[in-house]
Scaffold this motif. Structure first.
Motif, PDB file in Angstrom:
ATOM      1  N   ALA A  98       0.707  -1.152  -0.070  1.00  0.00           N
ATOM      2  CA  ALA A  98       0.053   0.111   0.091  1.00  0.00           C
ATOM      3  C   ALA A  98       0.705   1.289   0.006  1.00  0.00           C
ATOM      4  O   ALA A  98       0.478   2.116  -1.003  1.00  0.00           O
ATOM      5  CB  ALA A  98      -0.952  -0.096   1.034  1.00  0.00           C
ATOM      6  N   CYS A  99       1.891   1.385   0.869  1.00  0.00           N
ATOM      7  CA  CYS A  99       2.592   2.607   0.733  1.00  0.00           C
ATOM      8  C   CYS A  99       3.512   2.805  -0.506  1.00  0.00           C
ATOM      9  O   CYS A  99       3.411   4.009  -0.840  1.00  0.00           O
ATOM     10  CB  CYS A  99       3.948   2.237   1.706  1.00  0.00           C
ATOM     11  SG  CYS A  99       3.056   2.813   3.575  1.00  0.00           S
ATOM     12  N   LEU A 102       0.875   3.951  -3.055  1.00  0.00           N
ATOM     13  CA  LEU A 102       0.464   5.476  -2.597  1.00  0.00           C
ATOM     14  C   LEU A 102       1.743   6.404  -2.793  1.00  0.00           C
ATOM     15  O   LEU A 102       1.291   7.566  -3.530  1.00  0.00           O
ATOM     16  CB  LEU A 102       0.056   5.611  -1.036  1.00  0.00           C
ATOM     17  CG  LEU A 102      -1.275   5.040  -0.832  1.00  0.00           C
ATOM     18  CD1 LEU A 102      -1.653   4.967   0.785  1.00  0.00           C
ATOM     19  CD2 LEU A 102      -2.617   5.856  -1.197  1.00  0.00           C
ATOM     20  N   HIS A 105       1.557   6.793  -6.717  1.00  0.00           N
ATOM     21  CA  HIS A 105       0.538   7.654  -7.167  1.00  0.00           C
ATOM     22  C   HIS A 105       0.491   8.933  -6.877  1.00  0.00           C
ATOM     23  O   HIS A 105       0.079   9.754  -7.894  1.00  0.00           O
ATOM     24  CB  HIS A 105      -0.975   7.027  -6.477  1.00  0.00           C
ATOM     25  CG  HIS A 105      -2.079   8.013  -6.730  1.00  0.00           C
ATOM     26  ND1 HIS A 105      -2.840   7.945  -7.863  1.00  0.00           N
ATOM     27  CD2 HIS A 105      -2.640   8.819  -6.202  1.00  0.00           C
ATOM     28  CE1 HIS A 105      -3.765   8.779  -8.143  1.00  0.00           C
ATOM     29  NE2 HIS A 105      -3.844   9.263  -6.591  1.00  0.00           N
TER      30      HIS A 105
END
Length: 113
Positions: A98-99, A102, A105
């Motif tokens: 997830a990190c 993100l 992104h």
């Protein structure tokens, strides 16, 4: 260029699977260092996958890595390899993925203007 990242992603997935499913080696060390390694490995996997598949939604990459990580933990739990499945390892896996996604992104959207 994307095929290089796809090939690297496949190689990294195979490496993580091998390292996760080989018999456990009893070694001492820094407590909970394995969580840092899980976080980093899945962050690296997510980064490679993101670069290999730029046009798909990052949530699909996260979902794929989540399924992969959970399957590895279940395999560790059920196989007699001296390893145990761990929810903490799963959380570290998902957190790393997830990190990385993100960060990618926010950097990608920031510099695409």
């Amino acid at each position: 260029m994307k095929w290089i990242f796809r090939l690297l992603t496949a190689a990294a997935l195979l490496t993580v699977a091998y390292m996760s499913l080989r018999p456990s080696l009893a070694v001492g060390g820094v407590p909970n260092m394995d969580k840092v390694l899980h976080f980093g490995a899945y962050g690296f996997l997510a980064g490679l996958a993101r670069l290999g598949w730029l046009r798909i939604w990052g949530g699909w990459i996260f979902l794929g890595l989540a399924v992969f990580g959970i399957a590895i933990e279940i395999a560790q739990h059920t196989m007699a390899l001296g390893r145990t499945g761990s929810i903490a390892d799963t959380v570290a896996n998902l957190g790393g993925a997830a990190c990385a996604l993100l960060i990618f992104h926010f950097l990608w959207t920031r510099y695409q203007r």
